[in-house]
Design a protein around this motif. Sequence first.
Motif, short mmCIF file in Angstrom:
data_model
loop_
_atom_site.label_atom_id
_atom_site.label_comp_id
_atom_site.label_asym_id
_atom_site.label_seq_id
_atom_site.Cartn_x
_atom_site.Cartn_y
_atom_site.Cartn_z
N TYR A 144 -99.26 58.03 28.44
CA TYR A 144 -99.28 59.47 28.12
C TYR A 144 -100.71 59.95 27.91
N LEU A 145 -101.51 59.17 27.17
CA LEU A 145 -102.91 59.55 26.96
C LEU A 145 -103.69 59.54 28.27
N LEU A 146 -103.44 58.53 29.09
CA LEU A 146 -104.09 58.47 30.40
C LEU A 146 -103.73 59.69 31.24
N ASP A 147 -102.46 60.00 31.26
CA ASP A 147 -101.96 61.09 32.12
C ASP A 147 -102.54 62.44 31.70
N ASN A 148 -102.84 62.57 30.42
CA ASN A 148 -103.36 63.84 29.91
C ASN A 148 -104.87 63.79 29.65
N ASP A 149 -105.53 62.77 30.22
CA ASP A 149 -106.98 62.61 30.08
C ASP A 149 -107.45 62.61 28.64
N LYS A 150 -106.70 61.92 27.79
CA LYS A 150 -107.03 61.87 26.36
C LYS A 150 -107.35 60.46 25.89
N LEU A 151 -107.47 59.51 26.82
CA LEU A 151 -107.76 58.14 26.42
C LEU A 151 -109.27 57.92 26.38
N SER A 152 -109.84 58.12 25.21
CA SER A 152 -111.27 57.89 25.03
C SER A 152 -111.54 56.41 24.85
N ARG A 153 -112.80 56.02 24.94
CA ARG A 153 -113.16 54.61 24.72
C ARG A 153 -112.80 54.16 23.31
N THR A 154 -112.93 55.06 22.34
CA THR A 154 -112.55 54.72 20.97
C THR A 154 -111.06 54.41 20.89
N TYR A 179 -100.04 45.29 32.72
CA TYR A 179 -99.61 46.66 32.99
C TYR A 179 -100.58 47.69 32.42
N PHE A 180 -101.26 47.35 31.34
CA PHE A 180 -102.23 48.28 30.77
C PHE A 180 -103.42 48.45 31.71
N ALA A 181 -103.85 47.35 32.32
CA ALA A 181 -104.94 47.41 33.30
C ALA A 181 -104.49 48.14 34.56
N ILE A 182 -103.27 47.87 35.01
CA ILE A 182 -102.75 48.53 36.21
C ILE A 182 -102.65 50.03 35.99
N ALA A 183 -102.22 50.44 34.80
CA ALA A 183 -102.11 51.87 34.49
C ALA A 183 -103.48 52.55 34.60
N MET A 314 -92.55 49.40 34.59
CA MET A 314 -92.83 50.05 35.86
C MET A 314 -92.29 51.48 35.89
N ILE A 315 -91.15 51.69 35.28
CA ILE A 315 -90.59 53.06 35.20
C ILE A 315 -91.59 53.98 34.49
N VAL A 316 -92.17 53.48 33.41
CA VAL A 316 -93.18 54.26 32.68
C VAL A 316 -94.45 54.41 33.52
N LEU A 317 -94.90 53.31 34.12
CA LEU A 317 -96.12 53.32 34.92
C LEU A 317 -96.05 54.35 36.05
N PHE A 318 -94.92 54.43 36.74
CA PHE A 318 -94.81 55.29 37.92
C PHE A 318 -94.80 56.78 37.58
N THR A 319 -94.66 57.12 36.29
CA THR A 319 -94.77 58.54 35.93
C THR A 319 -96.17 59.07 36.22
N LEU A 320 -97.16 58.17 36.23
CA LEU A 320 -98.53 58.60 36.54
C LEU A 320 -98.65 59.10 37.98
N LEU A 321 -97.74 58.66 38.83
CA LEU A 321 -97.82 58.99 40.25
C LEU A 321 -96.93 60.17 40.64
N LEU A 322 -96.15 60.68 39.69
CA LEU A 322 -95.31 61.84 39.97
C LEU A 322 -96.15 63.11 39.95
N ARG A 323 -95.86 64.01 40.87
CA ARG A 323 -96.58 65.29 40.91
C ARG A 323 -96.15 66.17 39.75
N LYS A 324 -97.06 67.02 39.30
CA LYS A 324 -96.76 67.91 38.18
C LYS A 324 -96.03 69.16 38.66
#
Length: 382
Positions: A144-154, A179-183, A314-324
């Motif tokens: 979710y943080l990745l998808d919304n560009d909110k995953l900071s290094r911290t 899976y964290f690396a793949i995401a 994988m179900i969670v992972l593939f949400t990153l590839l769904l169009r908005k």
Amino acid sequence: MKIRKVVQNFNIKIFIYFLIIITALYTLAFTWIFNLKDDGYILADWLINYQDGGFKRRGLSGSFFFILQDLTGIRLNYIVYFFQFLIISGFFWIYTKLVRYKLTDFLYLSLLLSAIGFVGLLNTVTYVGKKEFIVFFLFAYFVYLLDNDKLSRTKEFIFCLLLFVSTLLHEVTLFYIPYFAIAMYVKTGKLEYKRYIKFFVAVGVPALLIMLFGKNVNEGMSLEMLNNRGVHPTYGIFYWNIDERQYIKEHANEYILYFISLAISFFHIGYYLKYLNGRKLLSILLIGAFLFSLPLFYLAIDWGRWMYIHMMLMIVLFTLLLRKGESVYAFEPIIISPKFYITLGIIILSLLYRVEMSGYGFTFEGILYRAFVAPLELLNKI
């Protein structure tokens, strides 16, 4: 014409919301029932502790709950369920937020309806309440943080700390860390090996400590301690005394059925990847993630459970590839085509069969059987 009309009126997104709600309520309800029964696996696994013999795998949660009980006087069953409720409902809530503004399609829906996807929870009640929901929750929030560009290094380092703790709660965290690396790769489109190392170290260190210094789950006093605290399991993790590799060998005819379910799932995921851009490298990474988990299949008998965890991630992972999309009800319209019929066939097959947590890896006792055949068999026995 009838099929076309039904398809045109079928809202995939609303059906996904419905499936999320049903699965969440089912999971929470049966977790509660198992807790009230002092279940030796679902409740007792959360009560493995350091008080009996010292440092051991999964022991952090039990010691934490013992402290809470000493402070509050509340029954352990209720304390454990409170945290299970937060983790399980948190996962389903974050997943809902992940798909809310995404254009879900019929093929993506088929993943949820897989016999080891969301439907797996409805098929196999023993999947509920397990500690892998900690991994599901952490991964869903991470995505979710990745998808919304909110995953900071911290925040990445905070996740590393949480994964460190999660490994102390259940060592299964180690085997699904890829899976964290793949995401991150799916989000950025780049392989950033240095960025991934800290995640593997975060789970590798506690796993190594457990391997080198970990005591037995039950050092002889656990059952007495639980009895004194009002929990009385009569079977389960504290009674476990099975050579799991030998057990698998002795039940080879049952375990070989898992390869049928595995082949179906491989075809299912492969068919899904067929329609993605850049699928070649992603396919290799997902195969790598599966291979990384192979020690689990060698060491422990819950083969269906390990497969189910893969599919859920994988179900969670593939949400990153769904169009908005622009609406919470937005979805990709279904088009009658060979792709539709193949996907429909996959869904029907998924609803027909069941993958048990351990033992039989393929039976025709899926949702359709449980909804329409099992009730009739029960009535005939009355």
